[in-house]
Design a protein around this motif. Structure first.
Motif, PDB file in Angstrom:
ATOM      1  N   THR A 120       1.385  -1.327   0.092  1.00  0.00           N
ATOM      2  CA  THR A 120      -0.274   0.049   0.587  1.00  0.00           C
ATOM      3  C   THR A 120       0.874   1.181  -0.086  1.00  0.00           C
ATOM      4  O   THR A 120       1.772   1.745   1.275  1.00  0.00           O
ATOM      5  CB  THR A 120      -0.728   0.208   1.327  1.00  0.00           C
ATOM      6  OG1 THR A 120      -1.555  -1.092   1.421  1.00  0.00           O
ATOM      7  CG2 THR A 120      -2.108   0.967   1.053  1.00  0.00           C
ATOM      8  N   VAL A 135       1.812   5.213   0.207  1.00  0.00           N
ATOM      9  CA  VAL A 135       1.892   6.026   1.384  1.00  0.00           C
ATOM     10  C   VAL A 135       0.838   7.594   0.313  1.00  0.00           C
ATOM     11  O   VAL A 135       2.362   7.945   0.368  1.00  0.00           O
ATOM     12  CB  VAL A 135       1.880   5.547   2.933  1.00  0.00           C
ATOM     13  CG1 VAL A 135       1.331   7.335   3.712  1.00  0.00           C
ATOM     14  CG2 VAL A 135       1.822   4.763   3.878  1.00  0.00           C
ATOM     15  N   ASN A 149       4.558   7.586   8.268  1.00  0.00           N
ATOM     16  CA  ASN A 149       2.191   7.457   7.790  1.00  0.00           C
ATOM     17  C   ASN A 149       2.495   5.921   7.374  1.00  0.00           C
ATOM     18  O   ASN A 149       2.150   5.508   8.237  1.00  0.00           O
ATOM     19  CB  ASN A 149       2.359   8.363   6.853  1.00  0.00           C
ATOM     20  CG  ASN A 149       2.272   9.514   7.519  1.00  0.00           C
ATOM     21  OD1 ASN A 149       1.838   9.737   8.694  1.00  0.00           O
ATOM     22  ND2 ASN A 149       1.616  10.660   6.634  1.00  0.00           N
ATOM     23  N   SER A 161       0.230   3.562   9.862  1.00  0.00           N
ATOM     24  CA  SER A 161      -0.425   2.389   8.902  1.00  0.00           C
ATOM     25  C   SER A 161      -0.080   1.021   8.876  1.00  0.00           C
ATOM     26  O   SER A 161      -1.258   0.403   8.444  1.00  0.00           O
ATOM     27  CB  SER A 161      -0.756   3.219   7.922  1.00  0.00           C
ATOM     28  OG  SER A 161       0.387   2.627   6.775  1.00  0.00           O
ATOM     29  N   ASP A 207      -0.173  -2.698   9.510  1.00  0.00           N
ATOM     30  CA  ASP A 207      -1.179  -3.771  10.579  1.00  0.00           C
ATOM     31  C   ASP A 207       0.350  -4.854  11.114  1.00  0.00           C
ATOM     32  O   ASP A 207      -0.307  -5.703  12.253  1.00  0.00           O
ATOM     33  CB  ASP A 207      -1.815  -4.581   9.907  1.00  0.00           C
ATOM     34  CG  ASP A 207      -1.081  -5.526   8.269  1.00  0.00           C
ATOM     35  OD1 ASP A 207      -0.091  -5.357   8.176  1.00  0.00           O
ATOM     36  OD2 ASP A 207      -2.152  -6.780   8.004  1.00  0.00           O
TER      37      ASP A 207
END
Length: 92
Positions: A5, A7, A31, A35, A37
């Motif tokens: 992902t 950012v 960030n 973010s 997991d």
């Protein structure tokens, strides 16, 4: 393989000309880790932040030294450090 992902920058594009690029990149690194997991490797941070691995490495080392990131001594994975707590608590 972990899901990637990227950012996005939290800074509006119309203000990018009056901002410091390296600081924007460092905040993107923070960030990306915040973010995630799970704790990330430097390579994953680079991919998720959309920056070069050597650049990510230098930002990570600086942020670890300042306490904003924590690096596991066993596998070198990264998570948020305790230095972010005073910043976050000032909003409460």
């Amino acid at each position: 393989m972990a899901r990637v992902t990227v950012v996005e920058s939290a800074i509006p594009q119309d203000t990018e000309r009056s901002t410091v690029k390296s600081l924007r990149k460092a905040l993107t690194v923070l960030n990306a880790i915040a973010s995630a997991d799970r704790p990330l490797t430097v390579a994953e941070v680079a991919i998720n932040s959309g920056i070069a691995r050597p650049t990510a490495y230098r930002f990570v080392q600086t942020l670890v030294a300042a306490g904003y990131l924590a690096q596991d001594p066993g596998d070198s994975r990264l998570s948020m450090g305790f230095a972010v707590l005073p910043l976050a608590s000032s909003l409460l």
